[in-house]
Design a protein around this motif. Sequence first.
Motif, PDB file in Angstrom:
ATOM      1  N   ARG A  80      -2.159 -16.273   6.877  1.00  0.00           N
ATOM      2  CA  ARG A  80      -3.423 -16.534   7.556  1.00  0.00           C
ATOM      3  C   ARG A  80      -4.527 -16.850   6.558  1.00  0.00           C
ATOM      4  O   ARG A  80      -5.633 -17.179   6.947  1.00  0.00           O
ATOM      5  N   GLY A  81      -4.234 -16.684   5.255  1.00  0.00           N
ATOM      6  CA  GLY A  81      -5.223 -16.982   4.227  1.00  0.00           C
ATOM      7  C   GLY A  81      -6.157 -15.827   3.930  1.00  0.00           C
ATOM      8  O   GLY A  81      -7.118 -15.977   3.188  1.00  0.00           O
ATOM      9  N   ARG A  82      -5.906 -14.678   4.494  1.00  0.00           N
ATOM     10  CA  ARG A  82      -6.704 -13.488   4.195  1.00  0.00           C
ATOM     11  C   ARG A  82      -5.778 -12.284   4.162  1.00  0.00           C
ATOM     12  O   ARG A  82      -4.692 -12.314   4.731  1.00  0.00           O
ATOM     13  N   ILE A  83      -6.214 -11.245   3.464  1.00  0.00           N
ATOM     14  CA  ILE A  83      -5.408 -10.047   3.286  1.00  0.00           C
ATOM     15  C   ILE A  83      -6.073  -8.879   4.008  1.00  0.00           C
ATOM     16  O   ILE A  83      -7.260  -8.633   3.814  1.00  0.00           O
ATOM     17  N   ASP A  84      -5.293  -8.185   4.813  1.00  0.00           N
ATOM     18  CA  ASP A  84      -5.757  -6.949   5.444  1.00  0.00           C
ATOM     19  C   ASP A  84      -5.123  -5.785   4.694  1.00  0.00           C
ATOM     20  O   ASP A  84      -3.944  -5.829   4.365  1.00  0.00           O
ATOM     21  N   VAL A  85      -5.912  -4.733   4.409  1.00  0.00           N
ATOM     22  CA  VAL A  85      -5.388  -3.529   3.766  1.00  0.00           C
ATOM     23  C   VAL A  85      -5.222  -2.483   4.857  1.00  0.00           C
ATOM     24  O   VAL A  85      -6.187  -2.026   5.450  1.00  0.00           O
ATOM     25  N   HIS A  86      -3.962  -2.122   5.137  1.00  0.00           N
ATOM     26  CA  HIS A  86      -3.672  -1.126   6.162  1.00  0.00           C
ATOM     27  C   HIS A  86      -3.615   0.283   5.593  1.00  0.00           C
ATOM     28  O   HIS A  86      -3.917   1.246   6.295  1.00  0.00           O
ATOM     29  N   ALA A  87      -3.212   0.435   4.315  1.00  0.00           N
ATOM     30  CA  ALA A  87      -3.169   1.747   3.666  1.00  0.00           C
ATOM     31  C   ALA A  87      -3.266   1.548   2.151  1.00  0.00           C
ATOM     32  O   ALA A  87      -2.520   0.754   1.592  1.00  0.00           O
ATOM     33  N   PRO A  88      -4.193   2.259   1.497  1.00  0.00           N
ATOM     34  CA  PRO A  88      -4.360   2.126   0.049  1.00  0.00           C
ATOM     35  C   PRO A  88      -3.334   2.957  -0.715  1.00  0.00           C
ATOM     36  O   PRO A  88      -2.538   3.685  -0.122  1.00  0.00           O
ATOM     37  N   PHE A  89      -3.378   2.863  -2.052  1.00  0.00           N
ATOM     38  CA  PHE A  89      -2.535   3.703  -2.901  1.00  0.00           C
ATOM     39  C   PHE A  89      -2.804   5.169  -2.581  1.00  0.00           C
ATOM     40  O   PHE A  89      -3.940   5.548  -2.287  1.00  0.00           O
ATOM     41  N   GLN A  90      -1.790   6.010  -2.682  1.00  0.00           N
ATOM     42  CA  GLN A  90      -1.933   7.437  -2.435  1.00  0.00           C
ATOM     43  C   GLN A  90      -1.979   8.231  -3.731  1.00  0.00           C
ATOM     44  O   GLN A  90      -2.563   9.299  -3.790  1.00  0.00           O
ATOM     45  N   ARG A  91      -1.343   7.729  -4.774  1.00  0.00           N
ATOM     46  CA  ARG A  91      -1.230   8.418  -6.067  1.00  0.00           C
ATOM     47  C   ARG A  91      -2.363   7.934  -6.976  1.00  0.00           C
ATOM     48  O   ARG A  91      -2.756   6.778  -6.929  1.00  0.00           O
ATOM     49  N   SER A  92      -2.842   8.814  -7.849  1.00  0.00           N
ATOM     50  CA  SER A  92      -3.844   8.410  -8.832  1.00  0.00           C
ATOM     51  C   SER A  92      -3.217   7.429  -9.820  1.00  0.00           C
ATOM     52  O   SER A  92      -2.136   7.672 -10.344  1.00  0.00           O
ATOM     53  N   LEU A  93      -3.911   6.324 -10.044  1.00  0.00           N
ATOM     54  CA  LEU A  93      -3.447   5.323 -10.998  1.00  0.00           C
ATOM     55  C   LEU A  93      -4.255   5.375 -12.292  1.00  0.00           C
ATOM     56  O   LEU A  93      -3.978   4.622 -13.225  1.00  0.00           O
ATOM     57  N   GLU A  94      -5.215   6.248 -12.346  1.00  0.00           N
ATOM     58  CA  GLU A  94      -6.130   6.347 -13.481  1.00  0.00           C
ATOM     59  C   GLU A  94      -5.373   6.469 -14.805  1.00  0.00           C
ATOM     60  O   GLU A  94      -4.602   7.403 -15.004  1.00  0.00           O
ATOM     61  N   GLY A  95      -5.573   5.476 -15.687  1.00  0.00           N
ATOM     62  CA  GLY A  95      -4.985   5.492 -17.011  1.00  0.00           C
ATOM     63  C   GLY A  95      -3.493   5.223 -17.077  1.00  0.00           C
ATOM     64  O   GLY A  95      -2.896   5.318 -18.139  1.00  0.00           O
ATOM     65  N   ARG A  96      -2.867   4.881 -15.948  1.00  0.00           N
ATOM     66  CA  ARG A  96      -1.411   4.661 -15.921  1.00  0.00           C
ATOM     67  C   ARG A  96      -1.082   3.170 -15.900  1.00  0.00           C
ATOM     68  O   ARG A  96      -1.874   2.348 -15.466  1.00  0.00           O
ATOM     69  N   LYS A  97       0.138   2.874 -16.328  1.00  0.00           N
ATOM     70  CA  LYS A  97       0.686   1.538 -16.142  1.00  0.00           C
ATOM     71  C   LYS A  97       1.185   1.479 -14.698  1.00  0.00           C
ATOM     72  O   LYS A  97       1.763   2.444 -14.195  1.00  0.00           O
ATOM     73  N   VAL A  98       0.942   0.366 -14.048  1.00  0.00           N
ATOM     74  CA  VAL A  98       1.378   0.181 -12.657  1.00  0.00           C
ATOM     75  C   VAL A  98       2.297  -1.032 -12.594  1.00  0.00           C
ATOM     76  O   VAL A  98       1.969  -2.099 -13.125  1.00  0.00           O
ATOM     77  N   LEU A  99       3.439  -0.853 -11.971  1.00  0.00           N
ATOM     78  CA  LEU A  99       4.400  -1.926 -11.733  1.00  0.00           C
ATOM     79  C   LEU A  99       4.339  -2.262 -10.249  1.00  0.00           C
ATOM     80  O   LEU A  99       4.801  -1.494  -9.413  1.00  0.00           O
ATOM     81  N   ILE A 100       3.725  -3.384  -9.928  1.00  0.00           N
ATOM     82  CA  ILE A 100       3.596  -3.799  -8.531  1.00  0.00           C
ATOM     83  C   ILE A 100       4.833  -4.594  -8.139  1.00  0.00           C
ATOM     84  O   ILE A 100       5.223  -5.536  -8.831  1.00  0.00           O
ATOM     85  N   LEU A 101       5.447  -4.200  -7.020  1.00  0.00           N
ATOM     86  CA  LEU A 101       6.689  -4.801  -6.545  1.00  0.00           C
ATOM     87  C   LEU A 101       6.480  -5.454  -5.184  1.00  0.00           C
ATOM     88  O   LEU A 101       5.925  -4.834  -4.281  1.00  0.00           O
ATOM     89  N   ASP A 102       6.946  -6.686  -5.060  1.00  0.00           N
ATOM     90  CA  ASP A 102       6.850  -7.372  -3.773  1.00  0.00           C
ATOM     91  C   ASP A 102       8.114  -8.199  -3.557  1.00  0.00           C
ATOM     92  O   ASP A 102       8.834  -8.512  -4.497  1.00  0.00           O
ATOM     93  N   ASP A 103       8.358  -8.534  -2.291  1.00  0.00           N
ATOM     94  CA  ASP A 103       9.565  -9.271  -1.949  1.00  0.00           C
ATOM     95  C   ASP A 103       9.474 -10.736  -2.335  1.00  0.00           C
ATOM     96  O   ASP A 103      10.350 -11.263  -3.013  1.00  0.00           O
ATOM     97  N   VAL A 104       8.414 -11.415  -1.910  1.00  0.00           N
ATOM     98  CA  VAL A 104       8.336 -12.855  -2.141  1.00  0.00           C
ATOM     99  C   VAL A 104       6.919 -13.245  -2.558  1.00  0.00           C
ATOM    100  O   VAL A 104       5.941 -12.688  -2.072  1.00  0.00           O
ATOM    101  N   PHE A 105       6.847 -14.196  -3.470  1.00  0.00           N
ATOM    102  CA  PHE A 105       5.583 -14.730  -3.974  1.00  0.00           C
ATOM    103  C   PHE A 105       5.472 -16.155  -3.480  1.00  0.00           C
ATOM    104  O   PHE A 105       6.273 -17.009  -3.828  1.00  0.00           O
ATOM    105  N   ASP A 106       4.482 -16.389  -2.607  1.00  0.00           N
ATOM    106  CA  ASP A 106       4.245 -17.761  -2.181  1.00  0.00           C
ATOM    107  C   ASP A 106       2.800 -18.141  -2.435  1.00  0.00           C
ATOM    108  O   ASP A 106       2.522 -18.785  -3.427  1.00  0.00           O
ATOM    109  N   THR A 107       1.853 -17.725  -1.613  1.00  0.00           N
ATOM    110  CA  THR A 107       0.462 -18.101  -1.863  1.00  0.00           C
ATOM    111  C   THR A 107      -0.133 -17.378  -3.063  1.00  0.00           C
ATOM    112  O   THR A 107      -1.060 -17.870  -3.691  1.00  0.00           O
ATOM    113  N   GLY A 108       0.383 -16.177  -3.365  1.00  0.00           N
ATOM    114  CA  GLY A 108      -0.170 -15.372  -4.447  1.00  0.00           C
ATOM    115  C   GLY A 108      -1.297 -14.455  -4.012  1.00  0.00           C
ATOM    116  O   GLY A 108      -1.763 -13.629  -4.791  1.00  0.00           O
ATOM    117  N   LEU A 109      -1.746 -14.578  -2.763  1.00  0.00           N
ATOM    118  CA  LEU A 109      -2.875 -13.777  -2.285  1.00  0.00           C
ATOM    119  C   LEU A 109      -2.582 -12.278  -2.307  1.00  0.00           C
ATOM    120  O   LEU A 109      -3.408 -11.491  -2.766  1.00  0.00           O
TER     121      LEU A 109
END
Length: 177
Positions: A80-109
């Motif tokens: 649709r060209g826009r992103i809705d956030v239904h639930a944010p991260f639950q764990r603290s990411l402060e100062g950590r490395k984060v590995l973001i995992l997704d199924d498919v990359f198309d628009t990149g949004l």
Amino acid sequence: MAEAPPTPTVLLPEAEVARIVADLATRIAPVIDDETVAAVLLTGGLWFAADLTRALSRTGRHVRFDALWLASYGDEQSSRGRIDVHAPFQRSLEGRKVLILDDVFDTGLSLAEAVRHAKEAGAAEVVTCVFARKPWPKPRAPEPDFVGWEAPNRFLVGYGLDHAGALRGLPDICALD
């Protein structure tokens, strides 16, 4: 009477999916540590994230786990060209490395939005990994750091990819067009 949906055509059988996931784990393990938070983009990335975190464990890398629930498709076959956030991260990411995992990359949004959220949450570094990257006519930023499979420009289902919520559970990746 409703028209029958098209029959899925197998593009990537289950055994090849498993081989790709194992290869990704081998490539990713050296650049992360056990304090890394592996954050899946829900809901489609769940199948891939479960398999990849188990494959990382087999390499001796035991990541933390979290999720970010974003949606850009709804029940449609294109973004649709826009992103809705239904639930944010639950764990603290402060100062950590984060590995973001997704199924498919198309628009990149979705990936760009997830990276932004992780950085705003204080991530020290963000690494991205997608199972499949589809061709796209325009430049996308950020490109994923790790890609398992260069997918064709077709409507994909199975292994977490869906058609209006259906067909996610197929063990193969299939085209539905």
